[in-house]
Motif scaffolding. Structure first.
Motif, PDB file in Angstrom:
ATOM      1  N   THR A  43      -1.002   2.759  -5.016  1.00  0.00           N
ATOM      2  CA  THR A  43      -0.065   2.490  -3.919  1.00  0.00           C
ATOM      3  C   THR A  43       1.097   1.615  -4.339  1.00  0.00           C
ATOM      4  OG1 THR A  43      -1.345   0.587  -3.162  1.00  0.00           O
ATOM      5  CG2 THR A  43      -1.848   2.735  -2.145  1.00  0.00           C
ATOM      6  N   SER A  44       0.922   0.805  -5.397  1.00  0.00           N
ATOM      7  CA  SER A  44       2.029  -0.041  -5.844  1.00  0.00           C
ATOM      8  C   SER A  44       1.997  -0.222  -7.351  1.00  0.00           C
ATOM      9  CB  SER A  44       1.987  -1.406  -5.148  1.00  0.00           C
ATOM     10  OG  SER A  44       0.856  -2.135  -5.563  1.00  0.00           O
ATOM     11  N   LEU A  65       1.812   6.503  -3.720  1.00  0.00           N
ATOM     12  CA  LEU A  65       2.685   5.427  -4.189  1.00  0.00           C
ATOM     13  C   LEU A  65       3.701   5.062  -3.106  1.00  0.00           C
ATOM     14  CD1 LEU A  65       3.039   3.659  -6.706  1.00  0.00           C
ATOM     15  CD2 LEU A  65       4.711   5.318  -7.545  1.00  0.00           C
ATOM     16  N   ALA A  66       3.622   3.819  -2.634  1.00  0.00           N
ATOM     17  CA  ALA A  66       4.494   3.351  -1.551  1.00  0.00           C
ATOM     18  C   ALA A  66       5.588   2.423  -2.051  1.00  0.00           C
ATOM     19  CB  ALA A  66       3.667   2.642  -0.488  1.00  0.00           C
ATOM     20  N   SER A  67       5.345   1.752  -3.196  1.00  0.00           N
ATOM     21  CA  SER A  67       6.372   0.859  -3.724  1.00  0.00           C
ATOM     22  C   SER A  67       6.278   0.719  -5.233  1.00  0.00           C
ATOM     23  CB  SER A  67       6.292  -0.523  -3.071  1.00  0.00           C
ATOM     24  OG  SER A  67       5.143  -1.210  -3.497  1.00  0.00           O
ATOM     25  N   VAL A  86       5.843  12.110  -5.918  1.00  0.00           N
ATOM     26  CA  VAL A  86       5.719  10.771  -5.346  1.00  0.00           C
ATOM     27  C   VAL A  86       6.438  10.857  -4.006  1.00  0.00           C
ATOM     28  CG1 VAL A  86       6.538   8.385  -5.562  1.00  0.00           C
ATOM     29  CG2 VAL A  86       5.565   9.568  -7.543  1.00  0.00           C
ATOM     30  N   CYS A  90       9.064   6.336  -1.057  1.00  0.00           N
ATOM     31  CA  CYS A  90       8.573   5.241  -1.904  1.00  0.00           C
ATOM     32  C   CYS A  90       9.704   4.236  -2.131  1.00  0.00           C
ATOM     33  CB  CYS A  90       8.076   5.799  -3.238  1.00  0.00           C
ATOM     34  SG  CYS A  90       7.532   4.535  -4.402  1.00  0.00           S
TER      35      CYS A  90
END
Length: 120
Positions: A43-44, A65-67, A86, A90
């Protein structure tokens, strides 16, 4: 990942679905092909300030993947498929003084709407 590591090899963490976050130390200069390919639990990611190259499919199919926080002031070279699959939303966090450089950089520019300054 230890502080003496300078390169992370091809497919090093490929399909490691239990990996949820990663911090690449400042000692690393290159993320090789497919290093996090298929890490769909990721996720990061925080990428150290010495990384100059993020290779083919490094984050391919990291569907959660958010960041991504990239601390390098000069945008690392990336490939057109580095962030394939992705989420388009993101967030990409970079040093405040480098936001415009990232937005203008080759391929990074495709994610310009989601590039923003690191929140201190």
């Amino acid at each position: 990942i230890g502080n003496s590591v300078t390169s992370i090899g091809n497919n090093a963490f490929q399909s490691c679905t239990s990996l949820t976050s990663i911090t690449i130390p400042d000692s690393v200069t290159i993320l090789n092909n497919g290093v996090f390919y298929g890490c769909n639990g990721l996720t990061s990611a925080t990428i150290g300030n010495s990384v100059t190259t993020i290779s083919n499919q490094a984050f391919y199919n990291c569907t959660s993947l958010a960041s991504v926080t990239c601390t390098a002031t000069t945008p690392p070279t990336i490939q057109s498929n580095t962030f394939n699959n992705v989420p388009a939303t993101c967030a990409i966090y970079v040093p405040a003084e480098s936001v415009e450089a990232y937005k203008a950089a080759n391929i990074w520019s495709t994610r310009a709407d989601y590039i923003q300054a690191i929140q201190e």
